[in-house]
Design a protein around this motif. Structure first.
Motif: not given
Length: 580
Positions: A275-278, A280-283, A355-373
């Motif tokens: 969670t700390r890693f996520v 740090m990279n998405v907040e 990666g590209s901005e769209a790739e980064q956004r998708a990865t940040r989205h996946t990191l945090v939404t999967v973690l929340e779930a």
């Protein structure tokens, strides 16, 4: 005595049926379900071989029996002494029975006597209809008859309802040696000591107090000093809860081992660090939620894979809960969080965050939404750490606003969504994992230190190799990944071993001192040949085979098989070395 097998009279809720038959029907009809199912047979055996029940106990606590006696010995049963007096007549001296109702008789009344029975009104009527029957009773197998069966019989007899719909029978916790925990034996473990920790001296003082045989205090102390030389470290409530859930198999007993709790404490730490890693990279960054929910997001097959794996885990956990297999639920969560999410996806996300901005956004989205779930999924078993982490993660995931009061317990529990499972992404990721595992095995075979980055040559479908390259480089610690059509030709005479994964061939390009490698492998082959000869000699000795314990003989056979396989592998490597 209460007649358990005598048919009830006309006018009762179940005329012509004994109270035991009434209790048996409740389970046979499926109104009450017992988990695990094997206990239904035990329940049936009890009620089919029932005996009358002595309702009285000679104790000073409990519900006093509502029976009064006159001087002639006649008995008057009534709700109050005034009612009994009316039955006996004015002036008749009455004495109340000194015995109390059997503990299990009083306990059998709990499901309905606490809800205003026999004439619930107002709020009590609401509670009576809401909680009778209740959903599930959790209890130990040792009181299946003494408590569970009696609650079923009495509730159905008096109310016409069952007390609960499901009964979950769990095992009994014993010590690590399988002995029943007993304060008088000094082998108990206080859950609070596991949660909060306790030093050795206080642990000894606690466990040697009140022994049934005080002379055994030195033996108890010696065992405690051996097993807990540093006392018991604080594990936290969540680690202990996870341990007990993982222990909840279909067996009758649980031999509690503190090392299991240590493992689940490490799991909680792993979740905390992930969670700390996520965060740090998405907040504070664009995660494709809230105001940027419609911004372009390019999900990779790795993103789709972890989402698919999460959905599979949700399905597995849901099935486990439905089957009252808390161990399966705990193990599914553990495997996903530790293996898939932390060990694989978090590491692979480091590639995608470049990666590209769209790739980064998708990865940040996946990191945090999967973690929340994940936090919602794990909350019933580890509520404290998940609540603490969710308060932060939920804001970043766009689930709630920072100034909004909300609790994880009140959120929607995850449900399986088949539309989010991407079979192609799972297949591609399975190949990537196999390739990385093979490269790690190659490094191990060649005794290359993890810190040493090596170039990799890979042959196979070029587009797939290109897509896999950055992930292989990240997780297998490679200097470079080069696609080639002909592996042997590109290797330019290298004698490094080759791994084959489906349509792909992989080889670490390492310059080897052929003379030194031949010498090393020859020595290893000679050593292994010697071990094989020793094993063959032992197993060829008839006295050894006939007189040695079977376990010793089996061990020797296993040793022979292992040494033979290793020798064949070394000889194969030797054969591939070019001649001087």
């Amino acid at each position: 005595y209460m007649a358990m097998s005598k048919p009830a009279p006309e006018g009762s809720l179940y005329p012509g049926k004994s109270i035991a038959e009434v209790g048996l029907d409740a389970v046979e009809s499926g109104e009450v379900n017992i988990f695990p199912a094997e206990w239904r047979g035990v329940y049936r055996q009890w009620l089919e071989n029932i005996q009358d029940w002595c309702l009285s106990r000679q104790l000073w606590w409990g519900h006093q029996i509502p029976a009064w006696y006159d001087e002639a010995g006649r008995v008057y049963v009534a709700r109050t002494e005034e009612e009994a007096q009316k039955q006996a007549g004015e002036g008749v001296k009455l004495t109340r029975d000194e015995d109390v109702l059997d503990t299990w008789f009083s306990s059998a009344l709990v499901p309905f006597s606490t809800l205003g029975w026999p004439h619930p009104e107002g709020d009590e009527k609401t509670a009576y209809d809401l909680y009778l029957p209740s959903t599930v009773l959790v209890t130990g197998y040792d009181i299946l008859f003494f408590w569970v069966a009696r609650m079923v019989m009495m509730t159905r007899h008096f109310t016409g309802r069952v007390p609960f719909k499901n009964v979950y029978i769990h095992g009994l916790v014993r010590d690590a040696e399988g002995k029943k925990m007993s304060k008088s034996e000094g082998n108990t473990l206080d859950p609070l000591d596991i949660i909060q920790g306790i030093d050795l001296e206080h642990l000894i003082e606690k466990n040697t107090r009140g022994l049934r045989q005080p002379e055994k205090a030195p033996i108890v102390e010696a065992k405690l000093r051996k097993n807990y030389p540093n006392g018991i470290a604080a594990h936290g409530a969540d680690a202990l809860r996870f341990t007990m859930a993982a222990y909840a198999t279909l067996g009758r007993n649980v031999n509690f081992d503190l090392k299991r709790a240590e493992g689940y404490r490490n799991f909680c730490t792993k979740l905390w660090n992930a969670t700390r890693f996520v965060l740090m990279n998405v907040e504070g960054k664009d995660c494709g939620v809230g105001a940027t929910a419609n911004a372009p997001m390019q999900f990779s097959f790795v993103d789709k894979w972890i989402i698919s794996e999460f959905e599979r885990t949700v399905k597995e956990v849901t099935t486990a809960y439905e089957d009252y297999r808390l161990d399966n639920a705990a193990n599914a969560m553990y495997s996903f969080v530790w293996n898939q999410y932390c060990d694989w996806y978090v590491e692979l996300s480091k590639v995608q965050l470049r990666g590209s901005e769209a790739e980064q956004r998708a990865t940040r989205h996946t990191l945090v939404t999967v973690l929340e779930a994940v936090l919602r999924l794990a909350h019933p078993i580890i509520p404290f750490i998940t609540e603490e982490l969710w308060q932060k993660v939920s804001v970043t995931a766009g689930v709630r606003k920072a100034d909004e009061d909300a609790f994880l317990m009140l959120q929607t529990y995850p449900t399986f969504d088949a539309t989010k499972v991407d079979a192609d992404a799972v297949a591609r990721m399975t190949t990537i994992q196999a390739q990385i595992d093979s490269i790690r095995n190659l490094r191990s075979e060649m005794k290359l230190p993890p810190s040493q980055k090596m170039p990799l040559l890979i042959s196979g479908p070029e587009a797939e190799c290109a897509a896999a390259a950055p992930y292989l480089q990240q997780l297998a610690r490679l200097e470079s990944v080069t696609h080639v059509e002909d592996l042997q030709q590109a290797a330019q005479g290298s004698v490094a071993p080759v791994a084959i994964v489906g349509d792909f061939k992989l080889m670490l390009k390492v310059e080897i001192d052929v003379k030194a490698e031949r010498e090393r492998l020859s020595k290893e082959a000679a050593r292994l040949a010697g071990e094989v000869k020793k094993c063959q000699s032992k197993l060829g000795n008839e006295r050894f085979v006939s007189k040695a314990p079977a376990t010793v003989v089996d061990t020797e056979k296993k040793r022979l098989a292992e040494f033979t396989a290793l020798l064949a592998k070394v000889e194969e490597q030797l054969s591939k070395l070019p001649r001087a």
